[in-house]
Scaffold this motif. Sequence first.
Motif, PDB file in Angstrom:
ATOM      1  N   HIS A 110       0.833  -1.207   0.000  1.00  0.00           N
ATOM      2  CA  HIS A 110       0.000   0.000   0.000  1.00  0.00           C
ATOM      3  C   HIS A 110       0.866   1.255   0.000  1.00  0.00           C
ATOM      4  N   LYS A 112       3.715   1.637  -1.324  1.00  0.00           N
ATOM      5  CA  LYS A 112       4.196   1.817  -2.702  1.00  0.00           C
ATOM      6  C   LYS A 112       3.114   2.427  -3.578  1.00  0.00           C
ATOM      7  N   GLN A 113       1.865   2.003  -3.362  1.00  0.00           N
ATOM      8  CA  GLN A 113       0.757   2.562  -4.140  1.00  0.00           C
ATOM      9  C   GLN A 113       0.509   4.023  -3.790  1.00  0.00           C
ATOM     10  N   SER A 116       2.952   5.976  -5.625  1.00  0.00           N
ATOM     11  CA  SER A 116       2.581   6.029  -7.035  1.00  0.00           C
ATOM     12  C   SER A 116       1.465   7.038  -7.280  1.00  0.00           C
ATOM     13  N   LYS A 117       0.444   7.018  -6.442  1.00  0.00           N
ATOM     14  CA  LYS A 117      -0.677   7.951  -6.596  1.00  0.00           C
ATOM     15  C   LYS A 117      -0.230   9.401  -6.415  1.00  0.00           C
ATOM     16  N   PHE A 407      -9.070   5.527  -1.099  1.00  0.00           N
ATOM     17  CA  PHE A 407      -7.780   4.870  -1.313  1.00  0.00           C
ATOM     18  C   PHE A 407      -6.839   5.113  -0.141  1.00  0.00           C
ATOM     19  N   GLY A 411      -7.166   1.682   1.126  1.00  0.00           N
ATOM     20  CA  GLY A 411      -6.329   0.944   0.190  1.00  0.00           C
ATOM     21  C   GLY A 411      -7.100   0.419  -1.001  1.00  0.00           C
ATOM     22  N   ALA A 412      -6.730  -0.772  -1.446  1.00  0.00           N
ATOM     23  CA  ALA A 412      -7.312  -1.368  -2.644  1.00  0.00           C
ATOM     24  C   ALA A 412      -8.414  -2.354  -2.269  1.00  0.00           C
TER      25      ALA A 412
END
Length: 549
Positions: A110, A112-113, A116-117, A407, A411-412
């Motif tokens: 998460h 890392k995401q 990225s976002k 998010f 999270g996802a």
Amino acid sequence: MSTGVSRRRFLGLSTAVAAGAASSFLTGCGSSTAGKGEAASAKVKLPAYVPFTGVKPDLPPNAKGLSAGFLSYPKELAQSVAKVPGDGSKVSMLTEIWVQPPLPKGSNAHWKQVSSKLGVDLSAILGTDPGYEEKFPAIVAGGDLPDLMWIPPNQGLQHIAQLLESKMADITEYVSGDAVKDYPNLANMTPAHWKTAVVNGKIWGAPSPYPALGQVYGGNPKIWAKADGFSAQSTEEFMDKCKEVTGGNTWALEPIYGNAVSVLSQCYGAPNKWGRDKSGKVTFWMESEQYLEALNFVVKLKKAGVFYPGDPKMADAYLKLAQGRIGACVYANPTGARKDTRTNDPALAAEILIPFDADGAKANAHYHAFGTIGYTAIKKGSEKRVRMMLEILNYLAAPYGTKEREFLEFGAEGSDFTYDDKGFPQRTKKGKQEVEGLWSGLATATTAPFVLAPSVFPGSHGVQDVKDMYGVEQELLRTAVQNATVGHYSDAYTEHYGRLSTEANDLVNDIVAGRRKISEWKPFWSEWGPKGLDKMKQEFQKSLEAGDA
């Protein structure tokens, strides 16, 4: 949704321990710029307030501090950020978390995401409670400052004005007035949210919004049912009800005497920590006649035997309330009271005591809280770099009901959370390990204004809890008063207030417990005048008068 701050920090922020701290500690550093900034701080143009309209709440908020209310989770999430804010560079952050730490960056998908976002390589130093007040100065002393630094109002940090002026970016021109519209999620914050980020006539960071309503008594309705509910119209009725519910293994009130005087002083019309009288003169609540009247009343309550016979610093009072041993405890705000009782007993819905008129003069008034738990400042850099940081903070401030907010908080879908039978996101085991702790730190740095939603409250009564607390907020706001010094500064505060607050609260405990006499109260304040209190009031007076001009 989480209110996210511990009981220790909550009550410290809400009571005398932090009186005036939302602003005054910021310039308590001996900086030569502090005095020069008084008039400018009073006159700085705060960012425009532009409420987010992408998601419509069931119960509307207002600029006075009324929380938006959602009775269900939005079926269609809005998008609040049009493009990735970052430029691919490394960004570091210092913030605080209020839950278990997340898995470290290297093993946290998460995290890392999130990077990225945001369009950056995000690293974060996650301080804990307690401990942040030691971590922050250690990092400052090291010299290599993070790009983003959360600055809280209630942890006694020193030399903040010097730090801001020398190391952090003045963001006034980027957010003052209509300029904030470049960052729509930051514009969703009210002027009251921004006041704590103003130092020396400049705006230094993005606020960390928090519920605007302050300390209240929350009661166990099962206990107060025999007294026809947890409400009163006078001190006499309150006393009678406390006596009525006390008996056997039950006592009406928790034995934290300072909090009792704090909440009940609202009934007498004492200032909200720092006030101004009719002539404009700065007054301090604990030396007011109204506070003394409240202290006298608490002494009478103690003599009547309605306080639980325990440690005045007891840590398990909330649990004892749920167990039926204590009738009412002080909570930092009404939502916290309802949430906590539901946590300890899902069938228990805390009743909130609305400040009653203690003397017939209709002086009762609820104390507004500061409305934030601090702000996040940006390290000095080029305009392009500073604006990118503002874009990142704008993303973190995504409102409830947006894709970005879901998010960040959950999270996802599938791996980090699933929707429950009522449509609300619930974290999976992986989400608790990877998302929860990181979200706590990001939301501390900055987040959207607090909202009431069923998921805030444990158990199956969330919709009713939202309606109840929205109604309570409306009731409290009818008489709510602000701390007059929020957005104004006193160097003397940082130098003297820690010792003053400790001594004053110790004296409250001793007087209520019967170890010292109430006749010692006024002499205590006469002694403290020349020891620093007079200087605090003089400095606040100067800043407030500069704003009047």
